[in-house]
Design a protein around this motif. Structure first.
Motif, PDB file in Angstrom:
ATOM      1  N   PHE A   7       0.883  -1.163   0.000  1.00 24.07           N
ATOM      2  CA  PHE A   7       0.000   0.000   0.000  1.00 24.07           C
ATOM      3  C   PHE A   7       0.926   1.219   0.000  1.00 24.07           C
ATOM      4  CE2 PHE A   7      -3.083  -2.345   3.138  1.00 24.07           C
ATOM      5  CZ  PHE A   7      -3.552  -3.148   2.119  1.00 24.07           C
ATOM      6  N   SER A  10       1.238   2.922   3.471  1.00 24.55           N
ATOM      7  CA  SER A  10       1.682   2.172   4.652  1.00 24.55           C
ATOM      8  C   SER A  10       3.128   2.469   5.048  1.00 24.55           C
ATOM      9  CB  SER A  10       1.536   0.669   4.368  1.00 24.55           C
ATOM     10  OG  SER A  10       2.375  -0.078   5.213  1.00 24.55           O
ATOM     11  N   TYR A  12       4.860   0.618   7.088  1.00 23.87           N
ATOM     12  CA  TYR A  12       5.636  -0.632   7.077  1.00 23.87           C
ATOM     13  C   TYR A  12       6.147  -0.895   5.652  1.00 23.87           C
ATOM     14  CZ  TYR A  12       3.775  -1.659  11.731  1.00 23.87           C
ATOM     15  OH  TYR A  12       3.459  -1.608  13.068  1.00 23.87           O
ATOM     16  N   HIS A  37      -7.211  -6.181  -1.719  1.00 31.07           N
ATOM     17  CA  HIS A  37      -5.835  -6.691  -1.569  1.00 31.07           C
ATOM     18  C   HIS A  37      -5.823  -8.143  -1.101  1.00 31.07           C
ATOM     19  CE1 HIS A  37      -6.526  -5.972   2.737  1.00 31.07           C
ATOM     20  NE2 HIS A  37      -5.440  -6.659   2.991  1.00 31.07           N
ATOM     21  N   LEU A  38      -6.891  -8.499  -0.335  1.00 34.93           N
ATOM     22  CA  LEU A  38      -6.962  -9.859   0.236  1.00 34.93           C
ATOM     23  C   LEU A  38      -6.851 -10.938  -0.830  1.00 34.93           C
ATOM     24  CD1 LEU A  38      -9.906  -9.300   2.743  1.00 34.93           C
ATOM     25  CD2 LEU A  38      -7.494  -9.630   3.302  1.00 34.93           C
ATOM     26  N   SER A  48      -2.748 -11.788   5.612  1.00 26.90           N
ATOM     27  CA  SER A  48      -3.341 -10.901   4.597  1.00 26.90           C
ATOM     28  C   SER A  48      -2.536  -9.609   4.398  1.00 26.90           C
ATOM     29  CB  SER A  48      -4.769 -10.550   5.015  1.00 26.90           C
ATOM     30  OG  SER A  48      -4.757  -9.867   6.245  1.00 26.90           O
ATOM     31  N   CYS A  49      -1.553  -9.366   5.279  1.00 28.12           N
ATOM     32  CA  CYS A  49      -0.963  -8.019   5.276  1.00 28.12           C
ATOM     33  C   CYS A  49       0.168  -7.821   4.254  1.00 28.12           C
ATOM     34  CB  CYS A  49      -0.466  -7.664   6.679  1.00 28.12           C
ATOM     35  SG  CYS A  49       0.737  -8.822   7.307  1.00 28.12           S
ATOM     36  N   VAL A  50       0.366  -6.563   3.939  1.00 27.26           N
ATOM     37  CA  VAL A  50       1.524  -6.130   3.149  1.00 27.26           C
ATOM     38  C   VAL A  50       2.448  -5.367   4.092  1.00 27.26           C
ATOM     39  CG1 VAL A  50       0.376  -6.028   0.923  1.00 27.26           C
ATOM     40  CG2 VAL A  50       0.261  -4.024   2.408  1.00 27.26           C
ATOM     41  N   PRO A  51       3.718  -5.251   3.766  1.00 29.88           N
ATOM     42  CA  PRO A  51       4.391  -5.592   2.528  1.00 29.88           C
ATOM     43  C   PRO A  51       4.634  -7.084   2.349  1.00 29.88           C
ATOM     44  CG  PRO A  51       6.000  -4.829   4.142  1.00 29.88           C
ATOM     45  CD  PRO A  51       4.652  -4.637   4.755  1.00 29.88           C
ATOM     46  N   ASP A  62       6.081  -9.431   5.839  1.00 26.66           N
ATOM     47  CA  ASP A  62       6.453  -8.708   7.066  1.00 26.66           C
ATOM     48  C   ASP A  62       7.761  -7.938   6.824  1.00 26.66           C
ATOM     49  OD1 ASP A  62       5.757  -8.998  10.390  1.00 26.66           O
ATOM     50  OD2 ASP A  62       7.650  -8.114   9.754  1.00 26.66           O
ATOM     51  N   SER A  63       7.716  -6.649   7.148  1.00 27.53           N
ATOM     52  CA  SER A  63       8.871  -5.793   6.857  1.00 27.53           C
ATOM     53  C   SER A  63      10.144  -6.261   7.570  1.00 27.53           C
ATOM     54  CB  SER A  63       8.544  -4.338   7.227  1.00 27.53           C
ATOM     55  OG  SER A  63       8.256  -4.233   8.598  1.00 27.53           O
ATOM     56  N   THR A  64      10.005  -6.796   8.776  1.00 27.13           N
ATOM     57  CA  THR A  64      11.205  -7.246   9.510  1.00 27.13           C
ATOM     58  C   THR A  64      11.843  -8.451   8.811  1.00 27.13           C
ATOM     59  OG1 THR A  64      10.286  -6.398  11.555  1.00 27.13           O
ATOM     60  CG2 THR A  64      12.045  -8.006  11.788  1.00 27.13           C
ATOM     61  N   ASP A  98       8.358  -1.177  15.575  1.00 25.12           N
ATOM     62  CA  ASP A  98       7.216  -1.806  14.882  1.00 25.12           C
ATOM     63  C   ASP A  98       5.996  -1.846  15.808  1.00 25.12           C
ATOM     64  OD1 ASP A  98       8.814  -2.234  12.731  1.00 25.12           O
ATOM     65  OD2 ASP A  98       8.833  -4.415  12.843  1.00 25.12           O
ATOM     66  N   ARG A 106      -0.444   4.387  13.682  1.00 25.96           N
ATOM     67  CA  ARG A 106      -1.446   4.086  12.654  1.00 25.96           C
ATOM     68  C   ARG A 106      -2.854   4.141  13.249  1.00 25.96           C
ATOM     69  NH1 ARG A 106      -0.887  -1.674  10.044  1.00 25.96           N
ATOM     70  NH2 ARG A 106      -1.598  -2.264  12.105  1.00 25.96           N
TER      71      ARG A 106
HETATM   72  N1  LIG Z   1       4.406  -6.305  11.249  1.00 28.25           N
HETATM   73  C1  LIG Z   1       3.973  -6.139   9.885  1.00 28.25           C
HETATM   74  C2  LIG Z   1       2.802  -5.167   9.835  1.00 28.25           C
HETATM   75  C3  LIG Z   1       2.215  -5.034   8.447  1.00 28.25           C
HETATM   76  C4  LIG Z   1       0.850  -4.381   8.462  1.00 28.25           C
HETATM   77  O1  LIG Z   1       0.270  -4.126   9.520  1.00 28.25           O
HETATM   78  N2  LIG Z   1       0.348  -4.085   7.247  1.00 28.25           N
HETATM   79  C5  LIG Z   1      -0.938  -3.443   7.085  1.00 28.25           C
HETATM   80  C6  LIG Z   1      -0.785  -2.136   6.317  1.00 28.25           C
HETATM   81  S1  LIG Z   1       0.084  -0.957   7.286  1.00 28.25           S
HETATM   82  C7  LIG Z   1      -1.864  -4.340   6.253  1.00 28.25           C
HETATM   83  O2  LIG Z   1      -1.425  -4.935   5.304  1.00 28.25           O
HETATM   84  N3  LIG Z   1      -3.147  -4.386   6.602  1.00 28.25           N
HETATM   85  C8  LIG Z   1      -4.132  -5.122   5.869  1.00 28.25           C
HETATM   86  C9  LIG Z   1      -4.258  -6.556   6.321  1.00 28.25           C
HETATM   87  O3  LIG Z   1      -3.670  -6.952   7.354  1.00 28.25           O
HETATM   88  O4  LIG Z   1      -4.981  -7.295   5.651  1.00 28.25           O
HETATM   89  C10 LIG Z   1       5.163  -5.630   9.049  1.00 28.25           C
HETATM   90  O5  LIG Z   1       6.136  -5.131   9.637  1.00 28.25           O
HETATM   91  O6  LIG Z   1       5.156  -5.798   7.824  1.00 28.25           O
END
Ligand SMILES: N[C@@H](CCC(=O)N[C@@H](CS)C(=O)NCC(=O)O)C(=O)O
Length: 252
Positions: A7, A10, A12, A37-38, A48-51, A62-64, A98, A106
Motif C-alpha cells: 500500500f 503504509s 511498514y 488486496h486480500l 493478509s498483510c503487506v508488505p 512482514d517488513s522485519t 514496529d 497508525r
Molecule cells: N508487522 C507487519 C505489519 C504489516 C501491516 O500491519 N500491514 C498493514 C498495512 S500498514 C496491512 O497490510 N493491513 C491489511 C491486512 O492486514 O490485511 C510488518 O512489519 O510488515
C-alpha cells in the motif's frame, strides 16, 4: 524479478521500500487496494498483510523478515552493526518501533482520518489504479468499517494507543538527542525502522508520498504535529531521510 506488493500509504511498506532502495536493488512495485488486496495477499502468503516481497520467486511477508532477508542476500551496504551484541540491540529497537510506534501511530492517525471523507479515500487511493476511485465511491463506508474492525480503531484502544505513542516518542526523543544513531556508530535497520515508521508524523520531503500539510489534518493530529515539529526527534528523522533515503530504481 523483484516485486514489492504494497500500500503506498503504509509506513511498514515504506520501511521495506527504503531497505530495497538502500541496497540499490531495482524492483517493481505492485500497489494493492485495501479491501481487494486480500485476493492477492492470501494467494501469495499466509497472512493478509503487506508488505510482501517476491524476490525471484521467494516470498517474504512482514517488513522485519524482508529486511532480514535482504541483509543476507545483499550484505553491502550493511544495515546491521558489526558487533553481535549491537546486532541484537538493533533488532530489539526495530521490534520496539514496529510495535510501539508503527501500530499505535497508525491507529491514532486513522481514527481521525477515517472520518474525513474528503481526505482519507484520496490518501488511500494515491498512486493506485484508476478504478479504485469508482470502487471506493460506492464502498468507502464499508471499507472504513472493516478498517476500524481489523485494526481495532475504536475510542478506548485509540486512547491507549495515544498514550503508548506519546511514551515511545518521548523515549526516542531522549535517545536521539544524545547520539547520532540508535545503535553503534553507523546507520542501521534500527534507525531505518524508526524513521520510516515516524514518517507520517514528520512527513520528510524525501518520502515518496504526498502527505497533506498539517494544517489540512483534523485538529488532534494538527496538535500532535505542532507539539513534535521542533523536537530532537523531528530533526533526527529529517536528517536520516536527507542523508540515507536514496531514491529507488523502481519500475512498473
Ligand atoms: N508487522 C507487519 C505489519 C504489516 C501491516 O500491519 N500491514 C498493514 C498495512 S500498514 C496491512 O497490510 N493491513 C491489511 C491486512 O492486514 O490485511 C510488518 O512489519 O510488515
Amino acid at each position: 524479478m523483484i516485486r514489492l506488493y504494497q500500500f503506498p500509504i503504509s509506513h511498514y511498506c515504506e520501511k521495506s521500500r527504503w531497505a530495497l532502495d538502500y541496497k540499490g536493488l531495482p524492483y517493481e512495485i505492485v500497489n494493492l487496494l485495501p479491501g481487494p488486496h486480500l485476493l492477492t495477499t492470501k494467494r501469495l502468503a499466509k497472512r493478509s498483510c503487506v508488505p510482501i516481497l517476491d524476490y525471484e520467486g521467494k516470498i517474504l511477508q512482514d517488513s522485519t523478515h524482508i529486511l532480514e532477508f535482504l541483509e543476507h542476500a545483499i550484505p553491502s551496504p550493511p544495515l546491521i552493526p558489526d558487533k553481535a551484541a549491537e546486532q541484537k540491540e538493533a533488532l530489539e529497537w526495530e521490534e520496539y518501533c514496529d510495535a510501539e510506534v508503527g501500530k499505535h501511530l497508525r491507529r491514532y492517525f486513522y481514527h481521525y482520518l477515517l472520518d474525513e471523507p474528503r481526505l482519507m479515500p484520496k490518501l488511500i487511493l494515491e498512486q493506485q489504479a484508476w478504478y479504485g476511485r469508482y470502487l471506493y465511491f460506492f464502498t468507502y463506508p464499508l471499507v472504513k468499517r472493516l478498517m476500524r474492525k481489523s485494526m481495532n480503531i475504536y475510542p478506548e484502544p485509540v486512547k491507549r494507543s495515544k498514550q503508548a505513542l506519546d511514551e515511545a516518542l518521548r523515549r526516542l526523543d531522549r535517545e536521539v538527542a544524545r547520539r547520532e544513531f540508535l545503535v553503534g556508530g553507523r546507520f542501521s535497520r534500527a534507525d531505518m525502522a524508526a524513521a520510516a515508521l515516524l514518517a507520517p508524523l514528520f512527513t520528510p520531503s524525501e518520502h515518496d508520498y504526498p502527505w497533506p500539510p498539517a494544517s489540512n489534518l483534523p485538529e488532534p493530529l494538527q496538535e500532535t504535529h505542532a507539539r513534535w515539529a521542533d523536537s530532537a526527534l523531528a530533526r533526527w528523522v529529517h536528517r536520516l531521510y536527507r542523508d540515507f533515503r536514496k531514491r529507488g530504481r523502481t519500475h512498473g
